[in-house]
Enzyme design. Sequence first.
Site, PDB file in Angstrom:
ATOM      1  CE1 TYR A   1       6.882  -0.164  -5.110  1.00 57.63           C
ATOM      2  CE2 TYR A   1       5.564   1.692  -4.360  1.00 57.63           C
ATOM      3  CZ  TYR A   1       6.308   0.561  -4.084  1.00 57.63           C
ATOM      4  OH  TYR A   1       6.464   0.147  -2.781  1.00 57.63           O
TER       5      TYR A   1
ATOM      6  CB  SER B   1       2.858   0.993  -1.391  1.00 64.14           C
ATOM      7  OG  SER B   1       3.374   2.318  -1.369  1.00 64.14           O
TER       8      SER B   1
END
Length: 249
Positions: free
Chosen positions: A132, A119
């Site tokens: 995350y 990501s």
Amino acid sequence: FAQAGARVVAVDRDAEGVARTAETARLVGAPAAWAEVVDVGDEQAMEKLAEKVAADCGVVDVLVNNAGIGLSGSFLETTSKEWRDVLDVNLWGVIHGCRIFGGQMADRGQGGHIVNVASAAAYQPSRALPAYSTSKAAVLMLSECLRAELADRSIGVSAICPGFVNTGITGTARFAGADEVEQQRLRKRTTQLYSVRNYPAEKAARAILEAVVHNRAVVPVTPEARGARLLSRISPRMLRGIARLKPPL
């Protein structure tokens, strides 16, 4: 990959979702596609899956570790269980896939490619995404390490850093410290934001296919992902300043 003529083995712990994925793969051109219901965070289940796939289809040529769950909220509000849930899928799922399927590739001796979907959060700090972002930063570094180790075995490794892509991850995202009513509100708001951005998953899929074809190491996909990657190199101080801003939710 289905459109390019690959046979596809789709894996998810959501039985209905993975069945739809396999059916879609067949419709768009895959000569064959199977659905397997497996939790990628379960090491033994992944080992059994790898044995089954190798027996039925042969050793995979391309592995895409894409499973992930979203968790937003401050570090101090994030519980140990929430950390474990995120790391079990986002990091350990990737580790299991790379070790088990990558090991099969190495033993076969005919090369292959591993794709790990990280990501832009991997290199863009955020006060709203500590768990995350940590999981994705680990995936990015794991990919870089594996790329170096497996190069002499003709196995490529790519880390994909998509950015804000309109996928179903927002529909199952969790928000640390929020009750169920607030969870629903925040989930709906996040889904709306991603829908407004509306960067299609198909573009990310094409970027992944190209990463395999050209053996690319790190692939930021969206403009914001590419911008953050550039800033992380030339002005990390600016990224740290952006990280201190409170999220709009």
